[in-house]
Design a protein around this motif. Structure first.
Motif, PDB file in Angstrom:
ATOM      1  N   PHE D  14       5.091  10.655  14.732  1.00  0.00           N
ATOM      2  CA  PHE D  14       3.828  11.149  15.302  1.00  0.00           C
ATOM      3  C   PHE D  14       3.100  12.647  14.668  1.00  0.00           C
ATOM      4  N   ALA D  15       3.788  13.341  14.078  1.00  0.00           N
ATOM      5  CA  ALA D  15       3.245  14.665  13.740  1.00  0.00           C
ATOM      6  C   ALA D  15       2.011  14.511  13.034  1.00  0.00           C
ATOM      7  N   VAL D  16       1.000  15.036  13.502  1.00  0.00           N
ATOM      8  CA  VAL D  16      -0.489  15.112  12.991  1.00  0.00           C
ATOM      9  C   VAL D  16      -0.875  16.474  12.549  1.00  0.00           C
ATOM     10  N   ARG D  17      -0.432  17.585  13.170  1.00  0.00           N
ATOM     11  CA  ARG D  17      -0.639  18.925  12.719  1.00  0.00           C
ATOM     12  C   ARG D  17      -0.084  19.285  11.351  1.00  0.00           C
ATOM     13  N   GLY D  18      -0.795  19.571  10.429  1.00  0.00           N
ATOM     14  CA  GLY D  18      -0.260  20.016   9.140  1.00  0.00           C
ATOM     15  C   GLY D  18      -0.140  18.799   8.261  1.00  0.00           C
ATOM     16  N   SER D  19      -0.453  17.419   8.685  1.00  0.00           N
ATOM     17  CA  SER D  19      -0.400  16.231   8.179  1.00  0.00           C
ATOM     18  C   SER D  19      -1.493  15.926   7.263  1.00  0.00           C
ATOM     19  N   VAL D  20      -1.582  15.210   6.366  1.00  0.00           N
ATOM     20  CA  VAL D  20      -2.935  14.959   5.663  1.00  0.00           C
ATOM     21  C   VAL D  20      -3.568  13.590   6.322  1.00  0.00           C
ATOM     22  N   LEU D  21      -2.775  12.775   7.286  1.00  0.00           N
ATOM     23  CA  LEU D  21      -3.234  11.645   7.529  1.00  0.00           C
ATOM     24  C   LEU D  21      -4.487  11.559   8.104  1.00  0.00           C
ATOM     25  N   GLU D  27     -10.070   6.840   3.700  1.00  0.00           N
ATOM     26  CA  GLU D  27      -9.869   5.999   2.495  1.00  0.00           C
ATOM     27  C   GLU D  27      -9.090   4.840   2.823  1.00  0.00           C
ATOM     28  N   LEU D  28      -7.956   5.240   3.764  1.00  0.00           N
ATOM     29  CA  LEU D  28      -6.765   4.235   4.013  1.00  0.00           C
ATOM     30  C   LEU D  28      -7.585   2.983   4.781  1.00  0.00           C
ATOM     31  N   ALA D  29      -8.713   3.429   5.571  1.00  0.00           N
ATOM     32  CA  ALA D  29      -9.087   2.130   6.365  1.00  0.00           C
ATOM     33  C   ALA D  29     -10.023   1.226   5.207  1.00  0.00           C
ATOM     34  N   LEU D  30     -10.526   1.957   4.629  1.00  0.00           N
ATOM     35  CA  LEU D  30     -11.395   1.259   3.119  1.00  0.00           C
ATOM     36  C   LEU D  30     -10.582   0.291   2.430  1.00  0.00           C
ATOM     37  N   VAL D  31      -9.218   0.823   1.987  1.00  0.00           N
ATOM     38  CA  VAL D  31      -8.652   0.122   1.169  1.00  0.00           C
ATOM     39  C   VAL D  31      -7.783  -0.972   1.930  1.00  0.00           C
ATOM     40  N   THR D  32      -7.415  -0.664   2.957  1.00  0.00           N
ATOM     41  CA  THR D  32      -6.890  -1.778   4.015  1.00  0.00           C
ATOM     42  C   THR D  32      -7.836  -2.977   4.286  1.00  0.00           C
ATOM     43  N   PRO D 229       2.595 -12.239  -4.781  1.00  0.00           N
ATOM     44  CA  PRO D 229       3.924 -12.045  -4.357  1.00  0.00           C
ATOM     45  C   PRO D 229       3.957 -11.387  -2.824  1.00  0.00           C
ATOM     46  N   ALA D 230       2.790 -10.779  -2.320  1.00  0.00           N
ATOM     47  CA  ALA D 230       3.119 -10.286  -0.984  1.00  0.00           C
ATOM     48  C   ALA D 230       2.013 -11.176   0.142  1.00  0.00           C
ATOM     49  N   GLY D 231       1.300 -11.843  -0.403  1.00  0.00           N
ATOM     50  CA  GLY D 231       0.696 -12.712   0.486  1.00  0.00           C
ATOM     51  C   GLY D 231      -0.183 -11.625   1.645  1.00  0.00           C
ATOM     52  N   TRP D 232       0.025 -12.179   2.643  1.00  0.00           N
ATOM     53  CA  TRP D 232      -0.652 -11.489   4.030  1.00  0.00           C
ATOM     54  C   TRP D 232       0.015 -10.054   4.318  1.00  0.00           C
ATOM     55  N   LEU D 233       1.061  -9.594   3.389  1.00  0.00           N
ATOM     56  CA  LEU D 233       1.543  -8.068   3.433  1.00  0.00           C
ATOM     57  C   LEU D 233       0.503  -7.244   2.511  1.00  0.00           C
ATOM     58  N   THR D 234      -0.164  -8.042   1.683  1.00  0.00           N
ATOM     59  CA  THR D 234      -1.003  -7.246   0.790  1.00  0.00           C
ATOM     60  C   THR D 234      -1.750  -6.007   1.373  1.00  0.00           C
ATOM     61  N   PRO D 235      -2.595  -6.242   2.589  1.00  0.00           N
ATOM     62  CA  PRO D 235      -3.068  -5.077   3.076  1.00  0.00           C
ATOM     63  C   PRO D 235      -2.091  -3.924   3.383  1.00  0.00           C
ATOM     64  N   LEU D 236      -1.059  -4.390   3.932  1.00  0.00           N
ATOM     65  CA  LEU D 236       0.023  -3.531   4.391  1.00  0.00           C
ATOM     66  C   LEU D 236       0.388  -2.452   3.047  1.00  0.00           C
ATOM     67  N   PHE D 237       0.699  -2.906   1.889  1.00  0.00           N
ATOM     68  CA  PHE D 237       1.227  -2.514   0.616  1.00  0.00           C
ATOM     69  C   PHE D 237      -0.071  -1.741   0.100  1.00  0.00           C
ATOM     70  N   ALA D 238      -1.167  -2.319   0.269  1.00  0.00           N
ATOM     71  CA  ALA D 238      -2.299  -1.557  -0.320  1.00  0.00           C
ATOM     72  C   ALA D 238      -2.461  -0.042   0.358  1.00  0.00           C
ATOM     73  N   ALA D 239      -2.305  -0.289   1.851  1.00  0.00           N
ATOM     74  CA  ALA D 239      -2.339   0.913   2.363  1.00  0.00           C
ATOM     75  C   ALA D 239      -1.166   1.840   2.131  1.00  0.00           C
TER      76      ALA D 239
END
Lengths: 299, 299, 299, 299, 299
Positions: D14-21, D27-32, D229-239
């Motif tokens: 859960f840490a957000v402070r100091g995180s880069v998320l 970017e993550l949303a776009l790629v996913t 190889p990843a099928g519907w897990l593709t968005p997860l791996f891309a993220a």
């Protein structure tokens, strides 16, 4: 030192000067011939085991990391040697200026400067294990006897110090000047000893053994992994792999000896000439011309 | 230190001196035998699981990076140790020269120089945990009692300082000289303490555990991935992989102890001799001969 | 600090002291259990997606590089901290010697030396956030009040300076001595502040978050790529991968805090004792014994 | 600066402070989203080319190496900046002590110390491009005019020097003191200029362009290799891939600006406070409290 | 130097200034065209050998490591050059302050400061091999003759020293001042010589040959491995690979020449202006405005 712009298309195809190709031609020929022989054997005499490429991938990456480490260490030696010579040049110039400020007697000053230039040339000869050459003889002048001392650069530094000690006891050099000039000499001595350290302590021999043995093992076995995917292109790929690995190993050998006689060694003659140019006004002499590269090579 | 040119073809095949092969022969034999046993089991007794090579690729690269880091750290220790000894040599020479300038009394100067040489030898013995040997006894001369102090190199530096303090209170050393000589002694003490730091602080033990445990895991499991693609060549490949990983780990162990007794440790005896050569003219004595490598090894 | 030779076969199997295994046992158990659960699910309940290993290869290499960077940075902190303490030791010795040369009054000298030893112990306590212990109390002696200052090491340095300023205004310390001793104190202060910098500025927290989050993602997903090639060996491989990644991350955590209380932290007590041994002759006292490792651990 | 222990399980989740998320959420949303769209297209509209993963392995490793280099360079900037501020703190303390020894006049000394604290705060404001804040105003006191000079830190150093020059011509500062104090000021000026160098010379912009362009290319194309190889897990791996690459790029951006306003920038306010604590006894004032982290953040 | 924030989405797509794209457009076009031709040949004329991607993976990683090494070395040159100029700026400021303390004569001081500014501009022109420009002419003023000396920066330093030597023999500069000012000049000379070292000693030419030859081999052969998995996307992938490898090689070329005329070279003009701003108060003149980036570029 090779002084040349970024290589253009023609140089990429044909440049030999400064290249490592001539030094590794034997290895390349051996690897290529062996790879060709293996393909021929495999096709016409007896099928050989066709290995998967993955073990070679791991092995190749480990070898790349190791070659990379050795290359880094060699480059650091080369660049540190260059820094030390740059420091020697800066210190010589600063010494000449400090003499102007702290040693009023012109004759004593000129004697000091001549000894300092002698020191630089003796140091160069000592690092390259050369006899006295024309440039050094010119710089030595009346101090030619220094070249026959057990350790010529140390003898030159001792003579410089003796001159200062004389000036000090004669009262022409005060305490401030003695401290300032002595500090500059210490710095010169430190950098000179640094160069001797690099010249006298090669990269650990065990690395050379390990890296060459491993590179040979790799290049001689890798055709077994290429037989299937590359077919008759196997010798070409083996040659490229050998070019990358042996080429980098050879560059490393050259740069690890920055005071050697190879095209990529440091241009010590040119730095000595730079010192002569910088000290000329202090000696009341006209400055000589800087050395220019001959056929892209500066020595 | 092994002093030898770039290895030629014969040396690559047969050189043992300076090589790590004898030190890792046990590991190589173990890995090879186990790999052979696994192939035999797989073919004649009970098929074993044939793993894909990809997990080993990742694992192998991670291990290579880790071995590379440890090798880097070890080499840095070795080279820093060499720099410190180079600095000691330069400082000793500069100290001798500064004495010429600032301490006019010849007898006091010679006493200082003898103590300085004693310091260097005591420092060498201290780092290598050796008793007083012939070279050190010769350098110690009348100052043999220093070798029995709780910390001999410190005792030598203390004796040097006491000599200077006497000269200062006797008026033969002025303030400028006291500052100059004292600064040089500080530099000597800093480099001596630096050597003790390297000798007394090994690479963190946790790295050794991690790297050896991981290397064993890798070499003992990797045959499972080679069974299929390499067949009866599996023991050969396992041996090569073990050679690369254990060889590098062993080199690292040697270089991480630059003051040890291994062939790749530093040539401290030769550096002490260099100091004696450089200081001989200041003592009015003939310079001894430099040490030469015996059977390519310089100690 | 763990003081131990290269690990032998038995230690590789059983050594716990200095190992990171106890610290990462939880992570290893979690990863192994999850991997086993996934195999069981896949075989007996519901087939899971069998992923290709290649994406994990890329991801694993990226993670290795990142762990390697963080490990490098942590080791650099550890080694810089060790250098700073080595420099403190050398400076203390040089300060004691400079006092012999420049401060003739024995009582003033002893007072300075006692304050210097107090400084070292207060600095140690400050870095480790400890209250005054037996060794520090012995070193503090009459100067116990220093330990209650807002910043004890600074207070000790201030007291040393005040002593020198008194000697200077009383005329027992001349300008040369004031410069020499003051330069040595500046160097002590610089190294002391350097230690505080390392102790007070951890590796950026964002790295810890990124590296632990990524390691967990990797170790929890990698079983999906192992299901097919490794079968029931999946938990073993997952555990090995977790051992490598979490082990290195944990080593990094320990070394990044060189002044901590972990087995791999620096042996500050032993260095303080070395300083007491070196300063004893200057105080006219017998030297205490050096500290020895207890159960291979030196503190 | 985030001051926090090794992250525990909850913080990892859960840490957000100091995180880069939060910074790379876009970017993550776009790629996913793009990866999900590609899977949908491939399955329901029109089969897309299914690429092999190997080219992405090479590309990914090259990109990792490059991101690693940039990260190294950024961390080096951050750590060098921290070293420079640590050096400033040590120099300020040493300056205060040297004043005690060489400048007997208490009023002149206090004036010097106040100017030195003003220098530190003006330097902080200059690096962060801030107007005079409360802490700086308190430190400036009567010297508030300095803040309006073309280059405020230089003006403060000039004012300090003018005070010393006055003391020298008035005879309250002798030559030894002038040398000692002037050397300390030179060191302060060197470190202050070093900070300005880091603040004024960003990492070459060409690296940012290259690294972001390449990361986008990679993350937008990699789903084509994961479809099979990843099928519907593709968005997860891309993220996850995007998290690793963009996360590291973002950390690099933050650390490359060590004097910025981000949570991972240096805690300059706290260092200024440390200086005030250390100088308080020299000014005869009570020491202020050290700054404490607020919500794990120290500024 | 390009002064610009982290690139936003639009800049990533369109930024050209500071980008390497224009410099490698030729290589990209060549590689793309060749890849397209190979696909066409393979499909419509004669099937070409379809190689496995694994050899290219190894080769690609080796090449990445090598490019990474060269990039590191180039960046180190660039950053070292920046440090040296930062040091020059700090030394000039410290020299101006030391003059205030040790050289009471205002006219001599102004002459020294003017010569120091002339030195900086002559050094800039010398590194960039430029004739005297407007800024340099303004700084030279009455000292224009210096620009025609064999080595202009050395001549400026000689003139500064001559001024000090005059002041010393005239009695307006005492021994303490002579030592302090001379030490600062030595530092200036060391940094100036350091810049000349970087400008005069390019990265070893053999690296350029090796890296460009290997990159071409890779990019021209890699389509053979992409034909099968990528089909008509082969030219796109070949172009991306060429972009990464040639882009990094080109960045390296630019940064390896930090005193060149490229957009990523150092902003020497701006640093010279900073020096003028800092020295203006010492000359009793109003400070000029700092230089601002034009179209994001600062020279």
């Amino acid at each position: 030192m090779i002084v040349r712009e970024k290589p253009g298309p023609l140089q990429l195809l044909f440049a030999v000067r400064g290249s490592v190709l001539p030094h590794i031609a034997g290895e390349l020929a051996l690897v290529t011939a062996l790879a060709a022989a293996l393909v021929w054997l495999d096709r016409h005499v007896q099928p050989l085991p066709h290995l998967s490429a993955t073990p070679f991938a791991v092995f190749g990456i480990a070898l790349s990391l190791f070659l990379g480490f050795r290359n880094n260490a060699a480059y650091d030696r080369w660049w540190e040697a260059r820094k030390l010579w740059g420091g020697l040049l800066a210190d010589l110039r600063s010494y000449a200026r400090a003499l102007e400020m702290f040693l009023p007697d012109t004759q004593q000053r000129h004697q000091q400067l001549r000894l300092a230039l002698a020191l630089l040339h003796l140091h160069r000869l000592n690092l390259r294990r050369l006899p006295v050459d024309a440039a050094a003889a010119r710089a030595l002048g009346d101090n030619a006897a220094l070249a026959t001392a057990p350790h010529p650069p140390c003898a030159a530094l001792d003579a410089i110090t003796a001159g200062l000690a004389n000036a000090r006891s004669a009262g022409t050099l005060d305490g401030f000047g003695a401290r300032a000039l002595s500090a500059r000499l210490d710095s010169l001595a430190l950098q000179q000893a640094g160069c001797e350290r690099i010249a006298g302590t090669p990269l650990p021999y065990v690395y050379s053994l390990l890296v060459y043995r491993t590179s040979y093992l790799y290049c001689l076995l890798v055709p077994l992994a290429l037989l299937e995917p590359a077919g008759w292109l196997t010798p070409l790929f083996a040659a490229i792999i050998a070019y990358v690995f042996f080429g980098l190993a050879e560059v490393t050998e050259e740069l690890a000896h920055p005071f050697g006689a190879t095209p990529n060694a440091l241009a010590l003659d040119a730095i000595c000439r730079s010192a002569e140019i910088s000290l000329a006004p202090h000696l009341g002499e006209p400055a000589p011309e800087p050395l220019r590269p001959v056929n892209f090579r500066l020595d």
